[in-house]
Design an enzyme around this catalytic site. Structure first.
Site, PDB file in Angstrom:
ATOM      1  N   GLU A  37       0.867  -1.330  -0.033  1.00 48.08           N
ATOM      2  CA  GLU A  37       0.116   0.060   0.246  1.00 48.08           C
ATOM      3  C   GLU A  37       0.918   1.169  -0.165  1.00 48.08           C
ATOM      4  OE1 GLU A  37      -3.605   0.042   2.117  1.00 48.08           O
ATOM      5  OE2 GLU A  37      -3.932  -2.184   1.969  1.00 48.08           O
ATOM      6  N   SER A  75       7.658   2.700   2.308  1.00 43.40           N
ATOM      7  CA  SER A  75       7.950   4.015   2.974  1.00 43.40           C
ATOM      8  C   SER A  75       8.466   5.031   1.994  1.00 43.40           C
ATOM      9  CB  SER A  75       8.838   3.555   3.999  1.00 43.40           C
ATOM     10  OG  SER A  75       8.213   2.909   5.038  1.00 43.40           O
TER      11      SER A  75
HETATM   12  C1  LIG Z   1       2.293  -9.617   0.715  1.00 49.68           C
HETATM   13  C2  LIG Z   1       1.950  -8.730  -0.418  1.00 49.68           C
HETATM   14  C3  LIG Z   1       0.502  -8.494  -0.520  1.00 49.68           C
HETATM   15  C4  LIG Z   1       0.109  -7.253  -1.293  1.00 49.68           C
HETATM   16  N1  LIG Z   1      -1.270  -7.264  -1.718  1.00 49.68           N
HETATM   17  C5  LIG Z   1      -1.311  -6.637  -2.890  1.00 49.68           C
HETATM   18  C6  LIG Z   1      -2.623  -6.284  -3.072  1.00 49.68           C
HETATM   19  O1  LIG Z   1      -3.580  -7.036  -2.634  1.00 49.68           O
HETATM   20  N2  LIG Z   1      -3.058  -5.609  -4.276  1.00 49.68           N
HETATM   21  C7  LIG Z   1      -2.084  -4.768  -5.024  1.00 49.68           C
HETATM   22  O2  LIG Z   1      -2.506  -4.283  -6.046  1.00 49.68           O
HETATM   23  N3  LIG Z   1      -0.892  -4.812  -4.714  1.00 49.68           N
HETATM   24  C8  LIG Z   1      -0.414  -5.705  -3.588  1.00 49.68           C
HETATM   25  N4  LIG Z   1       0.757  -5.844  -3.091  1.00 49.68           N
HETATM   26  C9  LIG Z   1       1.974  -5.235  -3.896  1.00 49.68           C
HETATM   27  C10 LIG Z   1       2.534  -3.817  -2.905  1.00 49.68           C
HETATM   28  O3  LIG Z   1       1.830  -2.935  -3.088  1.00 49.68           O
HETATM   29  C11 LIG Z   1       4.096  -3.608  -3.909  1.00 49.68           C
HETATM   30  O4  LIG Z   1       4.730  -4.603  -3.736  1.00 49.68           O
HETATM   31  C12 LIG Z   1       4.396  -2.088  -3.278  1.00 49.68           C
HETATM   32  O5  LIG Z   1       3.646  -1.129  -3.964  1.00 49.68           O
HETATM   33  C13 LIG Z   1       5.917  -1.902  -4.060  1.00 49.68           C
HETATM   34  O6  LIG Z   1       6.076  -2.341  -5.418  1.00 49.68           O
HETATM   35  P1  LIG Z   1       7.199  -3.192  -5.898  1.00 49.68           P
HETATM   36  O7  LIG Z   1       7.249  -4.518  -5.203  1.00 49.68           O
HETATM   37  O8  LIG Z   1       6.863  -3.580  -7.452  1.00 49.68           O
HETATM   38  O9  LIG Z   1       8.380  -2.379  -5.635  1.00 49.68           O
HETATM   39  P2  LIG Z   1       8.962  -1.301  -6.506  1.00 49.68           P
HETATM   40  O10 LIG Z   1       8.165  -0.348  -6.999  1.00 49.68           O
HETATM   41  O11 LIG Z   1       9.916  -1.926  -7.549  1.00 49.68           O
HETATM   42  O12 LIG Z   1      10.253  -0.829  -5.236  1.00 49.68           O
HETATM   43  C14 LIG Z   1      11.425  -1.329  -5.083  1.00 49.68           C
HETATM   44  C15 LIG Z   1      12.249  -0.105  -4.278  1.00 49.68           C
HETATM   45  O13 LIG Z   1      12.331   1.174  -4.796  1.00 49.68           O
HETATM   46  C16 LIG Z   1      11.667   2.175  -4.361  1.00 49.68           C
HETATM   47  N5  LIG Z   1      11.280   3.105  -5.308  1.00 49.68           N
HETATM   48  C17 LIG Z   1      10.333   2.847  -6.255  1.00 49.68           C
HETATM   49  N6  LIG Z   1      10.184   3.972  -6.856  1.00 49.68           N
HETATM   50  C18 LIG Z   1      10.641   4.835  -6.079  1.00 49.68           C
HETATM   51  C19 LIG Z   1      10.666   6.463  -6.253  1.00 49.68           C
HETATM   52  N7  LIG Z   1      10.086   7.215  -7.165  1.00 49.68           N
HETATM   53  N8  LIG Z   1      11.801   7.214  -5.335  1.00 49.68           N
HETATM   54  C20 LIG Z   1      12.209   6.421  -4.292  1.00 49.68           C
HETATM   55  N9  LIG Z   1      12.192   5.054  -4.198  1.00 49.68           N
HETATM   56  C21 LIG Z   1      11.440   4.385  -4.932  1.00 49.68           C
HETATM   57  C22 LIG Z   1      10.803   1.587  -3.528  1.00 49.68           C
HETATM   58  O14 LIG Z   1      10.269   2.266  -2.216  1.00 49.68           O
HETATM   59  C23 LIG Z   1      11.297   0.112  -3.076  1.00 49.68           C
HETATM   60  O15 LIG Z   1      12.325   0.374  -1.802  1.00 49.68           O
HETATM   61  C24 LIG Z   1       1.313  -6.821  -2.088  1.00 49.68           C
HETATM   62  C25 LIG Z   1       2.561  -6.994  -1.750  1.00 49.68           C
HETATM   63  C26 LIG Z   1       3.028  -7.965  -1.011  1.00 49.68           C
HETATM   64  C27 LIG Z   1       4.366  -8.224  -0.818  1.00 49.68           C
END
Ligand SMILES: Cc1cc2nc3c(=O)[nH]c(=O)nc-3n(C[C@H](O)[C@H](O)[C@H](O)COP(=O)(O)OP(=O)(O)OC[C@H]3O[C@@H](n4cnc5c(N)ncnc54)[C@H](O)[C@@H]3O)c2cc1C
Length: 378
Positions: free
Chosen positions: A357, A360
């Site tokens: 969601e 950080s």
């Molecule tokens: C157990 C679990 C349940 C979940 N449930 C749902 C759900 O029900 N529905 C749904 O839609 N999603 C769900 N998610 C997805 C979750 O919301 C995403 O994992 C999250 O939004 C981060 O996306 P990502 O994992 O692709 O990481 P990325 O976006 O690839 O991020 C990787 C790192 O880069 C950083 N980063 C990325 N962009 C920037 C920026 N512009 N500036 C600085 N730092 C940045 C991030 O903060 C992070 O530290 C779930 C995830 C998990 C693990």
């Protein structure tokens, strides 16, 4: 600031957890979805707390929901079921659904007869959710959906999915539409196992391979999907913060009990000032997070903008929960490193809170944008 207590629902949750909370362990070990516990929570009305009684819910207010999430916060796999169903699925349905859509979905979801899922994230679109690639093409009275979603909570157990797809890719975020998709429409799903925490919560992939949905299953308006996603996540962030507060409370309760029992150097470790320092820091994080959470909730129920407050609460509470879980293990010494002690699970379960969601980092960018007027992302 007065925090409404909602003693009755807290009592119900405490009784349920004292009788049934221990049963969660076996599901956690097996990484299995705890259906019997979810059914019992549904019977207690925990899946439709703020849904009006006329629509099958308990008819309580948003604070009752937060009180429940706090109580359940130490059992994060169960708390997660409540948050997904209510913050991520019922909230947008109630806010944007037509009367017909509400009649079709809300009562069954609120009574917990079916579970819902919120399918936004894709393999290449996480923090940058607006870059999602799932497509919805209009064909007569239907839309045809093509794409993949990942990390979706309830993927394998839900019957109803809120799917975010591009109806007009040229328009970027403004070309995203939200669809109500049913498993029976041809949705395929697969589990994602091996999570660090939330091991009894279901997570999976969702495959939309030419799934046809009637045009009256658009939630809100065409092109309004991203706005729906963002407003839903604002509510979701308050509820995650409440869950984090509950996790901290559980970690503190367990640490206090342990510190009172465990003796070293001839006295309970609770008498050592450095142990008390851990306990005091835990209490401070817990109370500060709680106030931020309830402040965001007050703004929401008063109908004021609360995006900033929701992000502040989510950022602080999720990071604080990790600090508190770390300290809880420290207070337990080597025993806390073993799964036999609940603090080990709390430590693992806290970790997800700073990731989903909105990570950080994303919360900091939202807060930064409010402060400076400059958005770091489009
Ligand atoms: C157990 C679990 C349940 C979940 N449930 C749902 C759900 O029900 N529905 C749904 O839609 N999603 C769900 N998610 C997805 C979750 O919301 C995403 O994992 C999250 O939004 C981060 O996306 P990502 O994992 O692709 O990481 P990325 O976006 O690839 O991020 C990787 C790192 O880069 C950083 N980063 C990325 N962009 C920037 C920026 N512009 N500036 C600085 N730092 C940045 C991030 O903060 C992070 O530290 C779930 C995830 C998990 C693990």
């Amino acid at each position: 600031m007065e925090v409404p207590e909602h003693k009755e629902i807290r009592e119900l949750a405490r009784r349920f957890l004292s009788e049934r909370g221990g049963a969660l362990r076996a599901y956690e070990e097996e990484e299995a979805f705890p259906w019997p516990l979810v059914e019992e929570m549904a019977e207690l009305g925990f899946l439709g707390v703020f849904v009006p009684e006329a629509l099958g819910g308990a008819g309580l207010d948003f604070f009752a929901y937060l009180a429940l999430l706090e109580e359940m916060g130490g059992w994060a796999s169960l708390r997660s079921v409540l948050s997904v169903q209510q913050s991520l699925v019922l909230t947008p349905l109630l806010a944007y659904g037509t009367e017909a859509q509400k009649a079709r979905y809300v009562p069954r979801l609120a009574r917990g007869e079916v579970l819902g899922a919120f399918a936004l994230t894709e393999p290449e679109a996480g923090s940058d959710a607006a870059s999602l690639k799932t497509r919805a093409r209009r064909e007569g009275d239907f839309y045809v959906l093509e794409g993949q979603k990942t990390f979706i909570s309830h993927a394998n157990v839900a019957e109803v999915f809120l799917v975010f797809a591009k109806t007009d890719p040229e328009k970027g975020a403004k070309g995203i539409t939200c669809f109500l998709v049913e498993r029976g429409d041809g949705v395929k799903t697969s589990p994602l196992k091996g999570k660090l925490g939330l091991r009894a919560a279901d997570t999976g992939m969702v495959f939309l391979d030419g799934v046809r949905v009637p045009k009256d299953r658009v939630l809100g308006k065409e092109g309004e999907g991203f706005r729906i996603a963002l407003s839903t996540l604002d509510t979701g962030r308050i509820s995650l913060a409440a869950g984090a507060v509950g996790l901290m409370q559980r970690a503190l309760d367990l640490s206090l009990a342990y510190a009172g029992e465990r003796k070293q150097f001839g006295k309970p470790i609770a008498q050592f000032q450095l142990v008390q320092e851990h306990l005091a820091a835990m209490k401070l994080d817990l109370e500060a997070a709680r106030l931020l959470t309830y402040r965001a909730a007050w703004k929401k129920v008063k109908g004021e903008p609360y995006t900033l407050e929701a992000s502040l609460a989510k950022l602080f509470a999720s990071e604080a929960a990790n600090r508190v879980a770390y300290r809880a293990i420290q207070v337990h010494g080597g025993y806390g490193f073993f799964e036999e002690y609940e603090v080990a699970r709390l430590y693992r379960d806290a970790r997800i809170l700073t990731l989903y969601e909105g990570t950080s980092e994303v919360q900091k960018l939202i807060i930064g944008a409010h402060l400076t007027g400059v958005r770091a992302f489009a």
